[in-house]
Design a protein around this motif. Structure first.
Motif, PDB file in Angstrom:
ATOM      1  N   MET A 126       0.919  -1.125  -0.151  1.00 23.96           N
ATOM      2  CA  MET A 126      -0.049   0.033  -0.002  1.00 23.96           C
ATOM      3  C   MET A 126       0.726   1.092   0.002  1.00 23.96           C
ATOM      4  O   MET A 126       1.728   1.585   0.876  1.00 23.96           O
ATOM      5  N   SER A 127       0.518   2.168  -0.890  1.00 21.20           N
ATOM      6  CA  SER A 127       1.675   3.436  -1.084  1.00 21.20           C
ATOM      7  C   SER A 127       0.787   4.470  -1.031  1.00 21.20           C
ATOM      8  O   SER A 127      -0.466   4.781  -1.213  1.00 21.20           O
ATOM      9  N   GLY A 128       1.521   5.643  -0.455  1.00 23.09           N
ATOM     10  CA  GLY A 128       0.702   6.722  -0.468  1.00 23.09           C
ATOM     11  C   GLY A 128       1.784   7.916  -0.833  1.00 23.09           C
ATOM     12  O   GLY A 128       3.161   7.490  -0.703  1.00 23.09           O
ATOM     13  N   ALA A 157      -1.623   4.825   4.672  1.00 27.23           N
ATOM     14  CA  ALA A 157      -0.735   4.045   4.839  1.00 27.23           C
ATOM     15  C   ALA A 157      -0.232   3.765   6.116  1.00 27.23           C
ATOM     16  O   ALA A 157       0.225   2.483   6.666  1.00 27.23           O
ATOM     17  N   TYR A 175       4.306  -0.939   3.788  1.00 30.16           N
ATOM     18  CA  TYR A 175       3.536   0.378   3.914  1.00 30.16           C
ATOM     19  C   TYR A 175       4.401   1.226   3.437  1.00 30.16           C
ATOM     20  O   TYR A 175       5.836   1.297   4.059  1.00 30.16           O
ATOM     21  N   ASN A 207      -1.999   1.749  -4.858  1.00 32.47           N
ATOM     22  CA  ASN A 207      -1.806   3.126  -4.902  1.00 32.47           C
ATOM     23  C   ASN A 207      -2.903   4.143  -4.380  1.00 32.47           C
ATOM     24  O   ASN A 207      -3.719   4.047  -5.377  1.00 32.47           O
ATOM     25  N   ASN A 208      -2.578   4.545  -3.187  1.00 37.43           N
ATOM     26  CA  ASN A 208      -3.786   5.647  -2.825  1.00 37.43           C
ATOM     27  C   ASN A 208      -3.348   6.868  -3.208  1.00 37.43           C
ATOM     28  O   ASN A 208      -2.388   7.447  -2.439  1.00 37.43           O
ATOM     29  N   THR A 347      -9.313   3.950   3.483  1.00 36.57           N
ATOM     30  CA  THR A 347      -8.224   3.132   4.286  1.00 36.57           C
ATOM     31  C   THR A 347      -8.532   1.911   4.747  1.00 36.57           C
ATOM     32  O   THR A 347      -7.741   0.799   4.369  1.00 36.57           O
ATOM     33  N   ASN A 350      -8.541  -0.633   1.833  1.00 34.22           N
ATOM     34  CA  ASN A 350      -6.873  -1.099   1.316  1.00 34.22           C
ATOM     35  C   ASN A 350      -6.546  -1.946   2.491  1.00 34.22           C
ATOM     36  O   ASN A 350      -5.970  -3.154   2.251  1.00 34.22           O
TER      37      ASN A 350
END
Length: 448
Positions: A126-128, A157, A175, A207-208, A347, A350
């Motif tokens: 999970m990316s920010g 994340a 994360y 990808n958030n 969130t 995810n």
């Protein structure tokens, strides 16, 4: 009577693995709106997180922001008996690499790995994005709070790490805070290269990017719908001979909308529909918004499954804007515009997707299909370690989702009698003892 018994057996085979797990509901409930609010405020209060901004100050600029992000992952790791491996991943990008790199800059990503107990080298990510910008992409000094774009994704994340670090999973979870997105997706490029160099097996990248706005510039207010962007097939097919053969294969057998990123999107859709039916996941059959891009793209370019999760209704007065008021409109990506109940929901989407994939056995590597000019579809796949059984999926060729399924145990091949291969698309997923499924694998071999 025999007909009724047969029908019941068939229905059971379709529904027996549809049960839910209380753990996933507990994960949803554990996601904290207050934590997300506090983290977004902290990130916005760094003033600017522009990729080229100050790296020495303790209170302003991207350097202070990434050190704070790392400190949050470190604190989470301390709370879970050092269950996270936290580190920086860095790459130097030279001045003139593109028009938005006006000086040499070190692109620094923040990485937190929660190792799986059985498959430590298989990762769901999970990316920010860490960085922010104003109207001029090269203005690295003006205030650029980037509250929604993309403090929300980064805060998501961090919060997912807080929640999921209370559990153990067979597969690893990462994360990830990525830098350099606004200047040319450099953080994702560096991280994808790092994954390749370290032989990581990436299950998928979530990808958030902007998960906190419900009031669109189109006048729509919607706190339930979100978009899942996914490309149809991997762009890593660069060898001309391979490209030609795969294109020919798709022409005759299908698969042009069944690449690995598309299967990841369907997985998010299904998991959300199962555990959060109040939400409305909207699959968009496109890499990203029209003519635009996000940090899943470099992973796609490297051949990994990757999607973008984001709000459904954007407000462009709050994106990439200098903070100002014109004609009664407040411009700028500021804290007060973020809807935190919605950010909490995305969130949670995810978190439950990662928990489900991290709990599942690996997907089959090879899935064969046959049944040309027959009133039956035959499927055969390799045996998967840790799989209790397998699920054959099929759908109408015009359907975006896997709508029909049949659960199989103690076999690696099965014939769907009465299902004409010409009229449907098919796939196979592995199923663990606790019911968690891998992503669906589209057939990659023809049975003659």
């Amino acid at each position: 009577m025999k007909y009724i018994v047969t029908l019941l057996v068939i229905l059971f085979s379709f529904k027996s693995l549809a049960q839910t797990d209380q753990k996933i509901y507990d994960i949803i409930d554990a996601v904290s709106e207050e934590n997300l609010r506090n983290d977004v405020r902290t990130l916005a209060d760094f003033g600017t997180r522009h990729t080229l901004s100050d790296t020495l100050s303790e209170t302003r600029g991207i350097g202070a922001a990434r050190r704070w992000i790392k400190s949050q992952f470190d604190a989470i790791s301390n709370d879970c008996s050092n269950c996270l491996e936290v580190f920086y991943q860095k790459d130097l990008v030279k001045k003139g690499t593109n028009q938005r790199i006006i000086k040499d800059v070190m692109i620094v990503n923040v990485v937190a790995i929660q190792r799986g107990t059985k498959y430590p080298n298989r990762f769901i990510i999970m990316s920010g994005d860490i960085d922010s910008r104003v109207s001029d992409p090269n203005d690295f000094t003006s205030d650029s709070p980037g509250a929604n774009d993309n403090a929300t994704g980064m805060a998501g994340a961090i919060e997912a790490a807080r929640v999921l670090s209370n559990y153990t999973f067979e597969n690893s979870i990462i994360y990830l805070g990525l830098s350099g997105e606004e200047q040319g997706l450099f953080g994702g490029q560096g991280m994808a290269k790092y994954a390749q160099e370290n032989n990581w097996e990436i299950i998928g990248v979530l990808n958030n990017d902007m998960i906190g706005n419900i009031s669109g510039v189109d006048g729509v207010i919607d706190n339930r719908t979100f978009r899942i962007f996914s490309e149809p097939i991997t762009t890593a097919e660069t060898d001309p001979e391979k490209l030609a053969s795969q294109a020919t294969r798709r022409r005759f057998y299908g698969g042009e909308v069944d690449g690995i990123s598309r299967q990841l999107a369907r997985y998010v859709y299904k998991t959300t529909q199962t555990y959060m039916p109040e939400m409305n996941p909207m699959m968009v059959y496109r890499l990203d918004r029209f003519g635009r891009g996000g940090h899943h793209r470099p992973f796609n370019d490297a051949g990994f499954a990757g999607i973008r999760i984001m709000e459904a209704h954007e407000n462009y007065t709050q994106q990439h804007q200098d903070i100002r008021t014109e004609n009664g409109i407040d411009y700028g990506d500021t804290f007060e515009h973020v809807n935190f109940p919605y950010c909490r929901k995305l969130t949670a989407v995810n978190a439950i997707t990662m928990a489900s994939l991290a709990s599942a056995p690996p997907a089959p590597n090879e899935v064969g299909i046959g049944g040309i000019v027959e009133a039956a579809a035959k499927l055969k796949w390799n045996k998967v370690e840790g799989a209790k059984g397998y699920k054959i999926y099929w759908r109408d060729t015009t359907s975006p989702t896997w709508d029909n399924s049949r659960y199989i145990e103690n076999a690696t091949e099965f014939t769907l009698e009465g299902i004409v291969i010409d009229n449907f698309l098919f796939g196979v997923a592995s199923v663990g003892a606790d019911g968690y499924e891998s992503m669906v694998v589209f057939p990659n071999k023809i049975l003659r």
